[in-house]
Design a protein around this motif. Structure first.
Motif, PDB file in Angstrom:
ATOM      1  N   THR A  15      78.866  52.477  48.008  1.00 38.93           N
ATOM      2  CA  THR A  15      77.862  52.076  47.030  1.00 38.93           C
ATOM      3  C   THR A  15      77.835  53.040  45.852  1.00 38.93           C
ATOM      4  O   THR A  15      78.396  54.145  45.917  1.00 38.93           O
ATOM      5  N   LEU A  19      74.140  49.670  42.081  1.00 36.92           N
ATOM      6  CA  LEU A  19      73.736  48.857  43.228  1.00 36.92           C
ATOM      7  C   LEU A  19      72.535  49.439  43.969  1.00 36.92           C
ATOM      8  O   LEU A  19      72.136  48.906  45.002  1.00 36.92           O
ATOM      9  N   THR A 240      74.382  46.963  49.726  1.00 39.90           N
ATOM     10  CA  THR A 240      73.695  47.057  48.432  1.00 39.90           C
ATOM     11  C   THR A 240      74.195  45.999  47.446  1.00 39.90           C
ATOM     12  O   THR A 240      73.438  45.551  46.582  1.00 39.90           O
ATOM     13  N   PHE A 241      75.453  45.583  47.587  1.00 43.78           N
ATOM     14  CA  PHE A 241      75.973  44.485  46.762  1.00 43.78           C
ATOM     15  C   PHE A 241      75.162  43.220  47.012  1.00 43.78           C
ATOM     16  O   PHE A 241      74.855  42.464  46.076  1.00 43.78           O
ATOM     17  N   TRP A 244      71.996  43.398  45.098  1.00 39.94           N
ATOM     18  CA  TRP A 244      72.257  43.128  43.673  1.00 39.94           C
ATOM     19  C   TRP A 244      72.425  41.628  43.435  1.00 39.94           C
ATOM     20  O   TRP A 244      71.896  41.086  42.458  1.00 39.94           O
TER      21      TRP A 244
END
Length: 303
Positions: A15, A19, A240-241, A244
């Motif tokens: 990450t 993000l 974390t993507f 987002w």
């Protein structure tokens, strides 16, 4: 240098600040989240990331009760304000899926789900077409499709306005890695088309298809991915993507097939071009679909 072809110059294996779930732009405050395959690996890490982003309620679905409870405990140790519910669920069993959704949303003021992460999957037999056991081959495809279909149908009944659905897919859907992954490749391409059809019929829902990276999960170990490829991506990257993708920043990518490794700032810099084209879509290479400006409006029942 990226180990695979990439539409962005930057390639990530963990990450990075853009993000970060703590960015105000990625806030999930007040949101209700449901994650399948939520007990371990990418699903568990995604739940942690949504908790960090301020989610109000998170449901974790998975086959094994103990990992679900362990993940719930670890989330609450850091994020005590989020409500975490666990539902031991076999997603190939429609009644179990329907019960989990209903129980999660029962007696709530707003019985809607804002963000769905469909993460459960199975590898299936790893034998070439010439020798694979046909019933096992077909059963693995059936399992992957059944799980996605049951989740999609339940989500349709409970999706909030402008909801987000993130289907954790695989590069095996658009790349032929080896003959030993035929069952998995066929299944993941079928799962892509299932969620693509979902999006076609539910334009208010933002649907994303994600290759999460080469993450050292239990399923990846079963497939021998990290060992065979020789590198791995940190689980924080897809986790974390996914946060987002659920934010307004990523809306221009709805319907696209995305790799978590691609740099989101570079993608955002090309937002207008990507949103207006078939780039990053799964389709027929060389067919000028977008350039032809084909106005395809089927009349249901007149086929």
């Amino acid at each position: 240098m990226a180990p695979f072809p990439s539409p962005t110059k930057k390639w990530h294996d963990t990450t990075y600040p853009s993000l970060s779930p703590t960015r105000p732009e990625l806030s999930a405050k007040g949101k209700t989240i449901l994650i399948t395959g939520g007990g371990t690996g990418i699903g568990a890490a995604t739940a942690h990331s949504f908790a960090a982003a301020g989610a109000s309620r998170i449901a974790l679905l998975g086959r094994r009760p103990q990992p679900l409870h362990d993940t719930k405990t670890s989330i609450l140790q850091t994020y005590s304000s989020v409500s975490v519910s666990v539902y031991p669920t076999d997603v190939t069993n429609q009644s179990e899926v329907d019960t989990a959704f209903s129980d999660f949303l029962a007696n709530t003021e707003n019985n809607k789900i804002d963000i769905l992460v469909s993460n459960a999957a199975t590898i299936g037999p790893r034998d070439p077409i010439a020798t694979v056991n046909a019933p096992a081959f077909l059963a693995s495809i059936q399992q992957n499709l059944a799980g996605s279909l049951h989740i999609a149908q339940a989500f349709l009944r409970h999706a909030a306005p402008n909801a987000t659905a993130i289907s954790i897919n695989s590069s095996a859907a658009h790349l032929n890695f080896a003959p030993l992954f035929a069952a998995y490749s066929v299944a993941k391409l079928a799962v892509f088309r299932l969620w693509d059809s979902f999006a076609f019929g539910s334009p208010d829902v933002s649907v994303f298809h994600v290759q999460p990276g080469v993450v050292d999960t239990d399923m990846n170990k079963e497939a021998g991915g990290v060992e065979a490829i020789g590198f791995s991506d940190d689980v924080s990257l897809p986790a974390t993507f996914n946060v987002w993708l659920a934010s307004p920043e990523a809306r221009f990518l709805k319907g696209k097939f995305l790799w978590a490794n691609w740099d989101v700032d570079e993608l955002k810099a090309n937002a207008k071009d990507l949103e207006a084209s078939t780039k990053l879509n799964v389709g027929l290479v060389g067919w000028p679909f977008q350039d032809a400006a084909w106005d395809f409006k089927p009349k249901v029942g007149n086929w």
